[in-house]
Design a protein around this motif. Structure first.
Motif, PDB file in Angstrom:
ATOM      1  N   ALA A  40      -7.286  -4.845  -4.047  1.00  0.00           N
ATOM      2  CA  ALA A  40      -7.714  -5.691  -2.946  1.00  0.00           C
ATOM      3  C   ALA A  40      -8.923  -6.515  -3.389  1.00  0.00           C
ATOM      4  O   ALA A  40      -9.638  -6.124  -4.312  1.00  0.00           O
ATOM      5  CB  ALA A  40      -8.059  -4.843  -1.738  1.00  0.00           C
ATOM      6  N   PRO A  41      -9.182  -7.626  -2.721  1.00  0.00           N
ATOM      7  CA  PRO A  41     -10.325  -8.468  -3.103  1.00  0.00           C
ATOM      8  C   PRO A  41     -11.630  -7.688  -3.067  1.00  0.00           C
ATOM      9  O   PRO A  41     -11.935  -6.993  -2.096  1.00  0.00           O
ATOM     10  CB  PRO A  41     -10.305  -9.565  -2.039  1.00  0.00           C
ATOM     11  N   GLY A  42     -12.395  -7.772  -4.146  1.00  0.00           N
ATOM     12  CA  GLY A  42     -13.683  -7.116  -4.210  1.00  0.00           C
ATOM     13  C   GLY A  42     -13.633  -5.622  -4.451  1.00  0.00           C
ATOM     14  O   GLY A  42     -14.673  -4.947  -4.420  1.00  0.00           O
ATOM     15  N   LYS A  43     -12.437  -5.101  -4.682  1.00  0.00           N
ATOM     16  CA  LYS A  43     -12.295  -3.658  -4.892  1.00  0.00           C
ATOM     17  C   LYS A  43     -11.668  -3.376  -6.253  1.00  0.00           C
ATOM     18  O   LYS A  43     -11.061  -4.244  -6.869  1.00  0.00           O
ATOM     19  CB  LYS A  43     -11.446  -3.037  -3.781  1.00  0.00           C
ATOM     20  N   GLU A  44     -11.805  -2.129  -6.694  1.00  0.00           N
ATOM     21  CA  GLU A  44     -11.191  -1.727  -7.946  1.00  0.00           C
ATOM     22  C   GLU A  44      -9.693  -1.502  -7.752  1.00  0.00           C
ATOM     23  O   GLU A  44      -9.214  -1.235  -6.657  1.00  0.00           O
ATOM     24  CB  GLU A  44     -11.851  -0.443  -8.455  1.00  0.00           C
ATOM     25  N   ARG A  45      -8.981  -1.606  -8.867  1.00  0.00           N
ATOM     26  CA  ARG A  45      -7.552  -1.313  -8.830  1.00  0.00           C
ATOM     27  C   ARG A  45      -7.346   0.163  -8.497  1.00  0.00           C
ATOM     28  O   ARG A  45      -8.047   1.036  -9.030  1.00  0.00           O
ATOM     29  CB  ARG A  45      -6.925  -1.642 -10.177  1.00  0.00           C
ATOM     30  N   GLU A  46      -6.395   0.442  -7.624  1.00  0.00           N
ATOM     31  CA  GLU A  46      -6.153   1.822  -7.214  1.00  0.00           C
ATOM     32  C   GLU A  46      -4.684   2.179  -7.308  1.00  0.00           C
ATOM     33  O   GLU A  46      -3.800   1.323  -7.179  1.00  0.00           O
ATOM     34  CB  GLU A  46      -6.650   2.066  -5.789  1.00  0.00           C
ATOM     35  N   PHE A  47      -4.445   3.443  -7.513  1.00  0.00           N
ATOM     36  CA  PHE A  47      -3.097   3.974  -7.627  1.00  0.00           C
ATOM     37  C   PHE A  47      -2.406   3.955  -6.270  1.00  0.00           C
ATOM     38  O   PHE A  47      -3.020   4.265  -5.244  1.00  0.00           O
ATOM     39  CB  PHE A  47      -3.171   5.405  -8.153  1.00  0.00           C
ATOM     40  N   GLN A  82       9.274   0.461  -1.733  1.00  0.00           N
ATOM     41  CA  GLN A  82       9.581   0.155  -0.342  1.00  0.00           C
ATOM     42  C   GLN A  82       8.349   0.471   0.485  1.00  0.00           C
ATOM     43  O   GLN A  82       7.868   1.615   0.476  1.00  0.00           O
ATOM     44  CB  GLN A  82      10.775   0.982   0.144  1.00  0.00           C
ATOM     45  N   MET A  83       7.846  -0.524   1.187  1.00  0.00           N
ATOM     46  CA  MET A  83       6.614  -0.366   1.957  1.00  0.00           C
ATOM     47  C   MET A  83       6.924  -0.577   3.429  1.00  0.00           C
ATOM     48  O   MET A  83       7.341  -1.669   3.831  1.00  0.00           O
ATOM     49  CB  MET A  83       5.565  -1.373   1.479  1.00  0.00           C
ATOM     50  N   ASN A  84       6.750   0.461   4.217  1.00  0.00           N
ATOM     51  CA  ASN A  84       6.999   0.415   5.657  1.00  0.00           C
ATOM     52  C   ASN A  84       5.698   0.633   6.415  1.00  0.00           C
ATOM     53  O   ASN A  84       4.710   1.102   5.850  1.00  0.00           O
ATOM     54  CB  ASN A  84       8.010   1.482   6.049  1.00  0.00           C
ATOM     55  N   SER A  85       5.729   0.295   7.694  1.00  0.00           N
ATOM     56  CA  SER A  85       4.560   0.485   8.568  1.00  0.00           C
ATOM     57  C   SER A  85       3.303  -0.073   7.911  1.00  0.00           C
ATOM     58  O   SER A  85       2.246   0.585   7.866  1.00  0.00           O
ATOM     59  CB  SER A  85       4.373   1.972   8.878  1.00  0.00           C
ATOM     60  N   LEU A  86       3.408  -1.285   7.420  1.00  0.00           N
ATOM     61  CA  LEU A  86       2.300  -1.885   6.688  1.00  0.00           C
ATOM     62  C   LEU A  86       1.098  -2.118   7.588  1.00  0.00           C
ATOM     63  O   LEU A  86       1.231  -2.422   8.781  1.00  0.00           O
ATOM     64  CB  LEU A  86       2.745  -3.191   6.042  1.00  0.00           C
ATOM     65  N   LYS A  87      -0.077  -1.969   6.976  1.00  0.00           N
ATOM     66  CA  LYS A  87      -1.338  -2.141   7.671  1.00  0.00           C
ATOM     67  C   LYS A  87      -2.140  -3.255   6.991  1.00  0.00           C
ATOM     68  O   LYS A  87      -1.945  -3.516   5.798  1.00  0.00           O
ATOM     69  CB  LYS A  87      -2.145  -0.844   7.603  1.00  0.00           C
ATOM     70  N   PRO A  88      -3.062  -3.880   7.716  1.00  0.00           N
ATOM     71  CA  PRO A  88      -3.881  -4.913   7.076  1.00  0.00           C
ATOM     72  C   PRO A  88      -4.607  -4.407   5.824  1.00  0.00           C
ATOM     73  O   PRO A  88      -4.791  -5.166   4.864  1.00  0.00           O
ATOM     74  CB  PRO A  88      -4.867  -5.293   8.176  1.00  0.00           C
ATOM     75  N   GLU A  89      -4.958  -3.137   5.807  1.00  0.00           N
ATOM     76  CA  GLU A  89      -5.648  -2.595   4.639  1.00  0.00           C
ATOM     77  C   GLU A  89      -4.739  -2.418   3.426  1.00  0.00           C
ATOM     78  O   GLU A  89      -5.211  -2.068   2.337  1.00  0.00           O
ATOM     79  CB  GLU A  89      -6.333  -1.266   4.972  1.00  0.00           C
ATOM     80  N   ASP A  90      -3.452  -2.655   3.594  1.00  0.00           N
ATOM     81  CA  ASP A  90      -2.531  -2.651   2.451  1.00  0.00           C
ATOM     82  C   ASP A  90      -2.546  -3.989   1.713  1.00  0.00           C
ATOM     83  O   ASP A  90      -1.909  -4.124   0.667  1.00  0.00           O
ATOM     84  CB  ASP A  90      -1.103  -2.350   2.905  1.00  0.00           C
ATOM     85  N   THR A  91      -3.239  -4.966   2.267  1.00  0.00           N
ATOM     86  CA  THR A  91      -3.328  -6.277   1.623  1.00  0.00           C
ATOM     87  C   THR A  91      -3.968  -6.154   0.248  1.00  0.00           C
ATOM     88  O   THR A  91      -5.069  -5.611   0.108  1.00  0.00           O
ATOM     89  CB  THR A  91      -4.149  -7.243   2.496  1.00  0.00           C
ATOM     90  N   ALA A  92      -3.254  -6.639  -0.763  1.00  0.00           N
ATOM     91  CA  ALA A  92      -3.721  -6.508  -2.149  1.00  0.00           C
ATOM     92  C   ALA A  92      -2.732  -7.207  -3.069  1.00  0.00           C
ATOM     93  O   ALA A  92      -1.627  -7.576  -2.647  1.00  0.00           O
ATOM     94  CB  ALA A  92      -3.835  -5.043  -2.546  1.00  0.00           C
ATOM     95  N   VAL A  93      -3.146  -7.358  -4.309  1.00  0.00           N
ATOM     96  CA  VAL A  93      -2.195  -7.703  -5.363  1.00  0.00           C
ATOM     97  C   VAL A  93      -1.623  -6.394  -5.885  1.00  0.00           C
ATOM     98  O   VAL A  93      -2.370  -5.471  -6.229  1.00  0.00           O
ATOM     99  CB  VAL A  93      -2.866  -8.487  -6.500  1.00  0.00           C
ATOM    100  N   TYR A  94      -0.316  -6.320  -5.926  1.00  0.00           N
ATOM    101  CA  TYR A  94       0.373  -5.109  -6.357  1.00  0.00           C
ATOM    102  C   TYR A  94       0.889  -5.305  -7.780  1.00  0.00           C
ATOM    103  O   TYR A  94       1.546  -6.308  -8.083  1.00  0.00           O
ATOM    104  CB  TYR A  94       1.523  -4.782  -5.415  1.00  0.00           C
ATOM    105  N   THR A 121       0.232  -9.626   1.648  1.00  0.00           N
ATOM    106  CA  THR A 121      -0.748  -9.890   2.686  1.00  0.00           C
ATOM    107  C   THR A 121      -0.194  -9.402   4.017  1.00  0.00           C
ATOM    108  O   THR A 121       0.904  -9.801   4.409  1.00  0.00           O
ATOM    109  CB  THR A 121      -1.079 -11.382   2.781  1.00  0.00           C
ATOM    110  N   VAL A 122      -0.952  -8.532   4.689  1.00  0.00           N
ATOM    111  CA  VAL A 122      -0.536  -7.981   5.971  1.00  0.00           C
ATOM    112  C   VAL A 122      -1.487  -8.501   7.044  1.00  0.00           C
ATOM    113  O   VAL A 122      -2.693  -8.237   6.996  1.00  0.00           O
ATOM    114  CB  VAL A 122      -0.538  -6.447   5.950  1.00  0.00           C
TER     115      VAL A 122
END
Length: 124
Positions: A40-47, A82-94, A121-122
């Motif tokens: 996500a913007p301004g954050k580290e890459r996460e698993f 497969q990504m379901n029930s997406l939330k705004p906090e899921d916004t990121a480059v995958y 982008t959610v």
């Protein structure tokens, strides 16, 4: 050398779904453990999720468990998220990543090859 190309990202409303794909070429896909990470913007890459060679084992970050499903089709040299029930906090480059070794698949340094990423982008 394996090449990875992600697709399927986009803009979706909260509660919606997306399916990401990662096509691999250049090496025997079935010999690679595969993972999805996000940044996500301004954050580290996460698993986010990982899957073993045959698909017999899957691993998820707590933040996506129960909402995301990783799978693979070794005949098509493709891994999916497969990504379901997406939330705004899921916004990121995958990012899709490939690991030749059998180390902790939640650790980004254990991956040998990365794709270029796809934007998710959610909106709320």
């Amino acid at each position: 050398q394996v090449q990875l190309v992600e697709s399927g990202g986009g803009l979706v409303q909260a509660g919606g779904s997306l399916r990401l794909s990662c096509a691999a070429s250049g090496r025997t896909f079935s010999s690679l453990n595969m993972g999805w990470f996000r940044q996500a913007p301004g954050k580290e890459r996460e698993f986010a999720a990982a899957i073993s060679l045959t698909g017999g084992a899957t691993y998820y970050a707590d933040s996506v468990k129960g909402r995301f499903t990783i799978s693979r089709d070794n005949a098509q040299n493709t891994v999916y998220l497969q990504m379901n029930s997406l939330k705004p906090e899921d916004t990121a480059v995958y990012y899709c990543a490939a690991a030749a070794g059998l180390l902790r698949l939640s650790v980004s340094n254990n991956y040998d090859k990365w794709g270029q990423g796809t934007q998710v982008t959610v909106s709320s």
